[in-house]
Design a protein around this motif. Structure first.
Motif, short mmCIF file in Angstrom:
data_model
loop_
_atom_site.label_atom_id
_atom_site.label_comp_id
_atom_site.label_asym_id
_atom_site.label_seq_id
_atom_site.Cartn_x
_atom_site.Cartn_y
_atom_site.Cartn_z
N ALA A 41 24.87 67.96 66.01
CA ALA A 41 25.35 66.78 65.85
C ALA A 41 24.87 66.09 64.45
CB ALA A 41 25.02 65.65 66.79
N LYS A 42 23.54 66.32 64.18
CA LYS A 42 22.94 65.82 62.97
C LYS A 42 23.28 66.50 61.95
CE LYS A 42 18.48 64.44 63.11
NZ LYS A 42 17.00 64.35 63.33
N ALA A 43 23.55 67.77 61.89
CA ALA A 43 23.99 68.46 60.85
C ALA A 43 25.35 68.21 60.46
CB ALA A 43 23.66 70.09 61.24
N ALA A 44 26.19 67.95 61.71
CA ALA A 44 27.49 67.52 61.41
C ALA A 44 27.62 66.24 60.65
CB ALA A 44 28.33 67.60 62.72
N ASP A 45 26.78 65.28 61.06
CA ASP A 45 26.76 63.86 60.41
C ASP A 45 26.37 64.07 58.92
OD1 ASP A 45 27.48 62.59 62.56
OD2 ASP A 45 25.18 61.95 63.10
N LEU A 46 25.44 65.08 58.59
CA LEU A 46 25.07 65.22 57.07
C LEU A 46 26.24 65.84 56.53
CD1 LEU A 46 21.32 66.31 57.39
CD2 LEU A 46 22.21 64.03 56.70
N TYR A 47 26.83 66.73 56.86
CA TYR A 47 27.84 67.29 56.48
C TYR A 47 29.19 66.40 55.90
CZ TYR A 47 25.91 72.05 56.52
OH TYR A 47 25.19 73.09 55.97
N VAL A 114 19.75 51.86 55.03
CA VAL A 114 18.87 50.87 54.35
C VAL A 114 18.02 51.36 53.39
CG1 VAL A 114 18.81 49.19 56.39
CG2 VAL A 114 17.24 51.03 56.42
N ASP A 115 17.14 50.67 52.53
CA ASP A 115 16.32 51.31 51.70
C ASP A 115 15.21 51.97 52.42
OD1 ASP A 115 13.87 49.26 51.24
OD2 ASP A 115 16.07 48.19 51.65
N ARG A 116 14.48 52.58 51.87
CA ARG A 116 13.02 53.45 52.50
C ARG A 116 12.16 52.42 53.11
NH1 ARG A 116 8.27 55.77 49.16
NH2 ARG A 116 7.85 53.64 49.08
N ASN A 117 12.02 51.23 52.49
CA ASN A 117 10.93 50.23 52.83
C ASN A 117 11.40 49.59 54.05
OD1 ASN A 117 9.29 51.29 50.71
ND2 ASN A 117 9.81 49.57 49.39
N ARG A 123 12.88 50.83 62.37
CA ARG A 123 13.59 51.96 62.61
C ARG A 123 14.79 51.80 63.12
NH1 ARG A 123 9.15 53.22 60.79
NH2 ARG A 123 7.84 55.18 60.65
N GLU A 124 15.16 50.55 63.60
CA GLU A 124 16.50 50.49 64.19
C GLU A 124 17.57 49.73 62.93
OE1 GLU A 124 17.08 51.25 67.16
OE2 GLU A 124 15.05 52.02 67.45
N ALA A 125 16.91 49.73 62.04
CA ALA A 125 17.68 48.78 60.91
C ALA A 125 19.14 49.52 60.60
CB ALA A 125 16.83 48.71 59.69
N ALA A 126 19.17 50.69 60.38
CA ALA A 126 20.44 51.56 60.34
C ALA A 126 20.22 52.82 60.84
CB ALA A 126 20.81 51.28 58.77
N PRO A 127 21.27 53.77 60.93
CA PRO A 127 21.11 54.98 61.36
C PRO A 127 20.53 55.96 60.00
CG PRO A 127 23.48 54.37 61.57
CD PRO A 127 22.51 53.40 60.89
N PHE A 128 20.65 55.48 58.82
CA PHE A 128 20.21 56.26 57.77
C PHE A 128 19.45 55.43 56.97
CE2 PHE A 128 24.45 57.90 59.42
CZ PHE A 128 23.78 59.32 59.24
N PHE A 129 18.56 56.20 55.99
CA PHE A 129 18.01 55.42 54.73
C PHE A 129 18.09 55.87 53.67
CE2 PHE A 129 14.13 57.83 56.35
CZ PHE A 129 13.77 58.00 55.22
N ILE A 139 18.16 61.19 44.45
CA ILE A 139 18.32 60.14 45.61
C ILE A 139 18.62 61.19 46.95
CG2 ILE A 139 19.80 58.63 46.54
CD1 ILE A 139 20.78 57.91 43.71
N TYR A 140 17.90 60.59 47.80
CA TYR A 140 18.01 61.43 49.20
C TYR A 140 18.50 60.18 50.32
CZ TYR A 140 14.66 64.60 47.11
OH TYR A 140 14.27 65.52 46.34
N ILE A 141 19.11 60.89 51.12
CA ILE A 141 19.50 60.20 52.35
C ILE A 141 19.18 60.87 53.71
CG2 ILE A 141 21.56 59.42 53.85
CD1 ILE A 141 23.36 59.42 51.12
N PHE A 142 18.20 60.24 54.33
CA PHE A 142 17.77 60.79 55.76
C PHE A 142 18.02 60.01 56.67
CE2 PHE A 142 14.45 61.46 52.38
CZ PHE A 142 14.06 63.08 52.50
N PHE A 143 18.03 60.58 57.97
CA PHE A 143 18.16 59.78 59.40
C PHE A 143 16.91 59.03 59.58
CE2 PHE A 143 20.79 63.40 60.04
CZ PHE A 143 21.95 62.98 60.76
N THR A 144 17.30 57.62 59.94
CA THR A 144 16.02 56.71 60.01
C THR A 144 15.32 57.25 61.14
OG1 THR A 144 17.43 55.00 59.35
CG2 THR A 144 15.27 54.31 60.52
N ALA A 145 15.66 57.72 62.17
CA ALA A 145 14.80 58.43 63.19
C ALA A 145 14.00 59.44 62.76
CB ALA A 145 15.88 58.91 64.31
#
Length: 180
Positions: A41-47, A114-117, A123-129, A139-145
């Protein structure tokens, strides 16, 4: 005359051991499948985000061409945010703040990030940062989790790069899923 029927008080030890053994076997068989589903599911989200990023880049580039901003530098406004451009695509300037990078990405990608900081504090601010590598202008996009594991070597992210060169090319979007 009434027949005597012995009252059953519970399960025997053997019955309990057999039930526990069966449950353990089922858990050992099924648990890895649930873990794989989370990873898939995480891989599918990233794709999906990577595909949306590619589409957003095409639209942004078309708009940059229309507005004659597709040269070595330019700027267009998207959703009220100034997007600096290089070669008609979002430029990557590692000296931009984390907040600025996040706002720019959200303007042309429309992602709940959200931004990295902010992600570090909540950790609950958004699904990604979004994050950046100043040295590499990525520029990177990571899962906040995954915040605690995040690094450029952690392979569960999307990387965007638009390097400045003598022979400009289309930017690259790289999707890493091997550690999701």
């Amino acid at each position: 005359m009434a027949k005597y029927r012995p009252q059953r008080q519970g399960f025997t030890l053997i019955e309990l051991v057999i039930v526990i053994a069966i449950l353990a076997i089922l858990a050992a068989t099924i648990a890895p499948r649930f873990i794989a589903l989370t990873s898939d599911a995480k891989a599918a989200d990233l794709y999906a985000i990577g595909g949306a990023m590619e589409s957003g880049l095409n639209l942004l580039h078309a708009r940059a061409k229309i507005e004659n901003q597709d040269g070595s530098s330019g700027i267009i406004q998207v959703n009220g945010t100034d997007i600096p451009l290089y070669n008609g695509y979002p430029s990557v300037n590692g000296t931009d703040s984390f907040v600025d990078i996040n706002e720019q990405v959200k303007a042309w990608l429309e992602i709940d990030a959200v931004d990295r900081n902010t992600a570090r504090r909540n950790r609950e601010a958004a699904p990604f940062f979004t994050d950046k590598s100043t040295a590499n202008n990525h520029i990177y996009i990571f899962f906040t989790a995954d915040y605690d594991q995040k690094s450029v070597n952690f392979k569960c992210h999307i990387r965007y790069e638009n390097p400045v060169s003598n022979n400009p090319t289309r930017p690259t979007v790289t999707i890493h899923t091997s550690q999701c």
